[in-house]
Design an enzyme around this catalytic site. Sequence first.
Site, PDB file in Angstrom:
ATOM      1  N   HIS A 197       0.836  -1.214   0.000  1.00  0.00           N
ATOM      2  CA  HIS A 197       0.000   0.000   0.000  1.00  0.00           C
ATOM      3  C   HIS A 197       0.869   1.261   0.000  1.00  0.00           C
ATOM      4  O   HIS A 197       0.464   2.298   0.526  1.00  0.00           O
ATOM      5  CB  HIS A 197      -0.988   0.004   1.174  1.00  0.00           C
ATOM      6  CG  HIS A 197      -2.060  -1.045   1.029  1.00  0.00           C
ATOM      7  ND1 HIS A 197      -3.174  -0.866   0.248  1.00  0.00           N
ATOM      8  CD2 HIS A 197      -2.155  -2.295   1.536  1.00  0.00           C
ATOM      9  CE1 HIS A 197      -3.937  -1.956   0.305  1.00  0.00           C
ATOM     10  NE2 HIS A 197      -3.334  -2.842   1.073  1.00  0.00           N
ATOM     11  N   ASP A 236       2.591   1.993  -3.082  1.00  0.00           N
ATOM     12  CA  ASP A 236       2.792   2.422  -4.482  1.00  0.00           C
ATOM     13  C   ASP A 236       1.928   3.636  -4.826  1.00  0.00           C
ATOM     14  O   ASP A 236       2.408   4.582  -5.436  1.00  0.00           O
ATOM     15  CB  ASP A 236       2.649   1.265  -5.490  1.00  0.00           C
ATOM     16  CG  ASP A 236       1.292   0.577  -5.495  1.00  0.00           C
ATOM     17  OD1 ASP A 236       0.457   0.856  -4.620  1.00  0.00           O
ATOM     18  OD2 ASP A 236       1.088  -0.256  -6.396  1.00  0.00           O
ATOM     19  N   GLY A 261      -7.273 -13.566  -8.216  1.00  0.00           N
ATOM     20  CA  GLY A 261      -7.706 -12.888  -7.005  1.00  0.00           C
ATOM     21  C   GLY A 261      -6.966 -13.341  -5.765  1.00  0.00           C
ATOM     22  O   GLY A 261      -7.411 -13.088  -4.651  1.00  0.00           O
ATOM     23  N   ASP A 291       2.404  -3.747  -9.924  1.00  0.00           N
ATOM     24  CA  ASP A 291       2.176  -5.053 -10.541  1.00  0.00           C
ATOM     25  C   ASP A 291       2.581  -5.063 -12.008  1.00  0.00           C
ATOM     26  O   ASP A 291       3.215  -5.998 -12.494  1.00  0.00           O
ATOM     27  CB  ASP A 291       0.695  -5.441 -10.411  1.00  0.00           C
ATOM     28  CG  ASP A 291       0.247  -5.527  -8.968  1.00  0.00           C
ATOM     29  OD1 ASP A 291       1.085  -5.340  -8.064  1.00  0.00           O
ATOM     30  OD2 ASP A 291      -0.954  -5.778  -8.741  1.00  0.00           O
ATOM     31  N   TYR A 338     -10.334  -0.585  -0.700  1.00  0.00           N
ATOM     32  CA  TYR A 338      -9.136  -0.063  -1.353  1.00  0.00           C
ATOM     33  C   TYR A 338      -9.287   1.430  -1.680  1.00  0.00           C
ATOM     34  O   TYR A 338      -8.469   2.239  -1.240  1.00  0.00           O
ATOM     35  CB  TYR A 338      -8.837  -0.908  -2.597  1.00  0.00           C
ATOM     36  CG  TYR A 338      -7.583  -0.531  -3.327  1.00  0.00           C
ATOM     37  CD1 TYR A 338      -6.353  -1.094  -2.987  1.00  0.00           C
ATOM     38  CD2 TYR A 338      -7.611   0.384  -4.370  1.00  0.00           C
ATOM     39  CE1 TYR A 338      -5.204  -0.757  -3.669  1.00  0.00           C
ATOM     40  CE2 TYR A 338      -6.465   0.731  -5.057  1.00  0.00           C
ATOM     41  CZ  TYR A 338      -5.262   0.161  -4.705  1.00  0.00           C
ATOM     42  OH  TYR A 338      -4.127   0.506  -5.377  1.00  0.00           O
TER      43      TYR A 338
HETATM   44  N1  LIG Z   1      -6.218 -15.980 -16.914  1.00  0.00           N
HETATM   45  C1  LIG Z   1      -7.245 -15.153 -16.742  1.00  0.00           C
HETATM   46  N2  LIG Z   1      -8.356 -15.259 -17.494  1.00  0.00           N
HETATM   47  C2  LIG Z   1      -9.391 -14.446 -17.330  1.00  0.00           C
HETATM   48  N3  LIG Z   1      -9.442 -13.477 -16.427  1.00  0.00           N
HETATM   49  C3  LIG Z   1      -8.390 -13.305 -15.633  1.00  0.00           C
HETATM   50  C4  LIG Z   1      -7.226 -14.120 -15.736  1.00  0.00           C
HETATM   51  N4  LIG Z   1      -6.338 -13.701 -14.834  1.00  0.00           N
HETATM   52  C5  LIG Z   1      -6.913 -12.667 -14.180  1.00  0.00           C
HETATM   53  N5  LIG Z   1      -8.152 -12.417 -14.652  1.00  0.00           N
HETATM   54  C6  LIG Z   1      -9.091 -11.370 -14.195  1.00  0.00           C
HETATM   55  O1  LIG Z   1      -8.461 -10.678 -13.134  1.00  0.00           O
HETATM   56  C7  LIG Z   1      -9.241 -10.782 -11.928  1.00  0.00           C
HETATM   57  C8  LIG Z   1      -8.344 -10.878 -10.725  1.00  0.00           C
HETATM   58  O2  LIG Z   1      -7.642  -9.679 -10.545  1.00  0.00           O
HETATM   59  P1  LIG Z   1      -7.444  -9.054  -9.103  1.00  0.00           P
HETATM   60  O3  LIG Z   1      -8.768  -8.959  -8.447  1.00  0.00           O
HETATM   61  O4  LIG Z   1      -6.660  -7.809  -9.298  1.00  0.00           O
HETATM   62  O5  LIG Z   1      -6.608 -10.165  -8.321  1.00  0.00           O
HETATM   63  P2  LIG Z   1      -5.072 -10.553  -8.493  1.00  0.00           P
HETATM   64  O6  LIG Z   1      -4.496  -9.628  -9.504  1.00  0.00           O
HETATM   65  O7  LIG Z   1      -4.463 -10.377  -7.155  1.00  0.00           O
HETATM   66  O8  LIG Z   1      -5.038 -11.975  -8.923  1.00  0.00           O
HETATM   67  C9  LIG Z   1     -10.077 -12.024 -12.155  1.00  0.00           C
HETATM   68  O9  LIG Z   1     -11.270 -11.981 -11.394  1.00  0.00           O
HETATM   69  C10 LIG Z   1     -10.361 -11.974 -13.651  1.00  0.00           C
HETATM   70  O10 LIG Z   1     -11.428 -11.069 -13.928  1.00  0.00           O
HETATM   71 MG   LIG Z   2      -4.642  -7.509  -9.469  1.00  0.00          MG
END
Ligand SMILES: Nc1ncnc2c1ncn2[C@@H]1O[C@H](COP(=O)(O)OP(=O)(O)O)[C@@H](O)[C@H]1O
Ligand SMILES: [Mg+2]
Length: 393
Positions: A45, A47, A137, A187, A237
Site C-alpha cells: 500500500h 505504491d 484474485g 504489478d 481499497y
Molecule cells: N487468466 C485469466 N483469465 C481471465 N481473467 C483473468 C485471468 N487472470 C486474471 N483475470 C481477471 O483478473 C481478476 C483478478 O484480478 P485481481 O482482483 O486484481 O486479483 P489478483 O491480480 O491479485 O489476482 C479475475 O477476477 C479476472 O477477472
Molecule cells: Mg490484481
Amino acid sequence: MAGPREAELGSLLAEARLAYSGAFAGADPELAVSAPGRVNLIGEHTDYNQGFVLPMALQLGTVMVGSLRRDGVISIITTAEGAEEPKRVQFPAPTEGNPLRPSEPHWANYVKGVIQHYRAGPIPGFNAVIASNVPLGGGLSSSASLEVATYTFLQQLCPDDGDLVAKALACQKAEHVFAGMPCGIMDQFISVMGKEGHALLIDCRSLETLLVPLNDPSLVVLITNSNVRHALTGSEYPTRRHQCEEAAKALGKASLREASMADLEAAQALLSEEVFRRARHVIGEIERTSRAGQALQARDYETFGRLMVESHNSLRDDYEVSCPELDELVTAALEVRGVYGSRMTGGGFGGCTVTLLEAGVAEAAVQHIKEKYSGAATFYFTKPSDGAKVQPL
Ligand SMILES: Nc1ncnc2c1ncn2[C@@H]1O[C@H](COP(=O)(O)OP(=O)(O)O)[C@@H](O)[C@H]1O
Ligand SMILES: [Mg+2]
C-alpha cells in the site's frame, strides 16, 4: 512431500495450444507470449503513495497464444476456471470512431482495456487463448500478468516503440479505466521488468527501478496461499486511497512520500484517529522498504526478515487489511527456526503470505504451517523470474 509446486510454463503453453486448436477449427497458434505474476516482498500500500515497493516476478504466469485474422475481428478465450462466463468473447478491433468500452464479462475488460490503451495501431483482428497458473484474485497479480501478456502479444502483431515504462503505464491505465480498479504501478512494472535472480526496488515517485540480487542458494522464498478471500464491499481499497490523500493534504504534502513520521506526529490533531494510523503505516512502510532494499543488497537477511514482520504488524494494526487467516499463517511461519521473516502480501483481506527462510528448513516450515493453519493452504516455492517474454512455439 505433497505441498510445494513450481510453475510449468511448458504445460501452460501446451494447455493454451490445445484449447486454441479446439476453439479455432484445429488451427495452431502462430505466436505465444508469457507474463509473470508477482509477489511483493515488502512495501504494501505504498505504491499509490509515491513510495517504494520491492516485488519479484514469479515463475507463475499467464500465457497468450494466437494468430492474426484478416477480417478485423478479435476473438479471445480464457481457460481460467475462476473467470466469469462466458469464457469466449468476440468483438471488432477498435477504430478511432469505434473504441472499445468496458462490458460483461468482467474478465475480458482487462484484455479490452489493454487493446484500447495500446500505444500503437491500428490493431488488427486476431484469435487468442489465455491460460494462467496464477491464482485469480489471490494477491499474486493475475490481473497485471494478464494485462502485460496481452500488451506483449499486441507488440508482436503491431509493434510499438518498445518503451518499457510506457508499456507498464498503459497496462495500469487499462486496469483503472476498464476494470474500475485504481491500482498503483507495482504489478505492471514488475511483470514487465522482472529479472531472473533479482527483486526489483521501484521508486513509485520517480519510476526509477533498481535490480537487487536475490539468488542466494541458501535462501528460499515461500508463498503460502491462505485460499480465503473475504467478501468485502469493494470500497476498502478506494477508501484507504482517499484516507492517504486526506492525510497528505492535511500535512500540506503532495503525497505521503514527502512526509516524515515527525511531520505526521506534529499534525496528529488535524487527523482522525483512523486516518492517522493509515498514514503511520504508509510513512513507516516506505521507510522500511527502503531499508529492506539496502539489507537485501548487503545480504543481511536477519534485518530483512525483521522488517517483513514489522510490515505485517503495521498492515494488521494500523492499515487494517490483514485477516485472522493471514495472521495465523504468519505466526506459524515465525515459529520455525530458520525463518527470517513472514508477512501478508498483496492488498489483504485474504490471499497470500510471503516468507523468507533458510533453504534447509523449507520442508519443515511447510509441515509446521500446515499443522497450525485452520484452513487448507497452498504452498509455492518460487525464484525471482524474468518479466514478459515472447515464447517459442
Ligand atoms: N487468466 C485469466 N483469465 C481471465 N481473467 C483473468 C485471468 N487472470 C486474471 N483475470 C481477471 O483478473 C481478476 C483478478 O484480478 P485481481 O482482483 O486484481 O486479483 P489478483 O491480480 O491479485 O489476482 C479475475 O477476477 C479476472 O477477472
Ligand atoms: Mg490484481
